[in-house]
Design an enzyme around this catalytic site. Structure first.
Site, PDB file in Angstrom:
ATOM      1  N   ASP A  15      10.696  12.971  67.064  1.00 44.44           N
ATOM      2  CA  ASP A  15      10.100  13.959  67.944  1.00 44.44           C
ATOM      3  C   ASP A  15      10.791  15.284  67.624  1.00 44.44           C
ATOM      4  OD1 ASP A  15       8.621  15.002  70.245  1.00 44.44           O
ATOM      5  OD2 ASP A  15      10.567  15.039  71.245  1.00 44.44           O
ATOM      6  N   ASP A  17      10.693  18.860  69.866  1.00 41.82           N
ATOM      7  CA  ASP A  17      11.274  19.551  71.014  1.00 41.82           C
ATOM      8  C   ASP A  17      12.231  18.629  71.761  1.00 41.82           C
ATOM      9  OD1 ASP A  17      10.392  22.238  71.174  1.00 41.82           O
ATOM     10  OD2 ASP A  17       8.386  21.575  71.724  1.00 41.82           O
ATOM     11  N   ASP A 214      13.482  12.086  72.858  1.00 42.71           N
ATOM     12  CA  ASP A 214      14.280  12.475  74.021  1.00 42.71           C
ATOM     13  C   ASP A 214      13.585  12.154  75.337  1.00 42.71           C
ATOM     14  OD1 ASP A 214      12.331  14.621  73.521  1.00 42.71           O
ATOM     15  OD2 ASP A 214      13.354  15.674  75.147  1.00 42.71           O
TER      16      ASP A 214
END
Length: 332
Positions: A15, A17, A214
């Site tokens: 991922d 961001d 995250d």
């Protein structure tokens, strides 16, 4: 040399961001970690729910941050949504686009005609995040969907990370239309749906991919749905308390403070762990954390307690080190 966590996988899917960067600044240690993977020849991919940038723009951003990447390694929810619409609709079909210019460009490149008004009678509405999306855009989308247009959402992330804290994401905008229309989108393309991860694996023929994210509700749940192992890093949205409360479909294979966890000795980052050096849980009028070690190892141990039904958030410290670890985890 002991095998590292990453050595068991033939593809690492990141991922972006909250994992590699925050808006336009690299997460500390991310550039160095990805650089080490590149030098070792580990195949990499970047799968992002962000629909406001095209794959080439994402690759340019990564290169500007010092992360070598090309557009072929990037899978965006905007590109995947446009491809999904192209499979569903005849060439040249009109699609009302709610989102950023990148999403309009992807729709156009897929052989469809982006429009902005319901009166143009679009065959579909595609909805993605854009910082300038407002009520007028949502109103046109609602009218088009009520008129029979298919409704495709690039993703349903409730929030997106920012230096000031979580901000409303595309999922919040989708929720506004869901409330107005009384129904869900016909198709959600981005995570936690597994398509982005499956696409990344197909591109390189990977048999055992590792997803690094995250967010429990998108990255980790998406990995579970895709049948892939996952590493949660605590540099973005989901924190220790979220992890302890995670339902089974949102539990990662591993957890680490940051991307340095990729290079830990195989098995050390597993949650729940078989054993944790230095820490132990004691029962004496309530569960207590005793011993000494890193905060992240204490969290791994607490996951075992929480996921077996124990009250991990009520654990008391039984040493100064334990008190400091619980405080660092936000669980004091």
């Amino acid at each position: 040399m002991s095998e590292r966590l990453v050595d068991a996988y033939d593809l690492v899917i990141f991922d972006l961001d909250g994992v590699v960067y925050l808006i336009d600044r690299p997460i500390p240690g991310a550039v160095e970690a990805i650089g080490e993977l590149h030098r070792a020849g580990v195949p990499l991919a970047y799968a992002t729910n962000n629909a406001s940038r095209r794959a080439g723009e994402v690759a340019d951003l990564l290169n500007g941050l010092g992360v070598p990447a090309d557009a072929g390694e990037v899978i965006t929810s905007a590109g995947a949504s446009a491809a999904a619409l192209a499979r569903r609709l005849p060439p040249g079909s009109k699609v009302l686009v709610v989102g950023a210019e990148a999403l309009r460009a992807e729709v156009r490149e897929a052989g469809l005609e982006p429009v902005a008004l319901a009166q143009e009678r679009p065959a579909a509405v595609v909805q993605g995040y854009g910082p300038r999306v407002g009520w007028a855009d949502l109103a046109e989308a609602a009218l088009a969907i009520q008129g029979g247009a298919q409704w495709v959402a690039t993703n349903t992330d409730r929030t997106l990370p920012s230096p000031r804290g979580p901000l409303p994401g595309n999922g919040s905008l989708v929720a506004a239309l869901r409330t107005a229309l009384g129904r869900d989108p016909d198709l959600v393309v981005g995570k936690p749906e597994p398509e982005l991860f499956a696409t990344a694996a197909r591109r390189v023929g990977a048999q055992r991919a590792l997803v690094v994210g995250d967010r429990l509700d998108t990255d980790i749940e998406g990995a579970v749905l895709a049948g892939m192992d996952s590493l949660l890093v605590l540099t973005g949205v989901s924190g220790p308390a979220d992890l302890l409360a995670a339902p089974e479909q949102r539990r990662p294979t591993y957890v680490a403070a940051d991307l340095g966890g990729l290079f830990e000795v195989a098995g050390a980052a597993t949650v729940p762990p078989d054993e944790v050096e230095g820490w132990r849980l004691e029962d004496g009028g309530g569960v207590r954390l005793a011993g000494d070690g890193t905060a992240i190892d204490a969290l791994r141990l607490l996951c075992g307690l929480a996921w077996s039904g124990g009250a991990a958030t009520e654990v008391a410290p039984h040493s100064t080190a334990a008190r400091d670890a619980l405080h660092a985890l936000g669980l004091a």
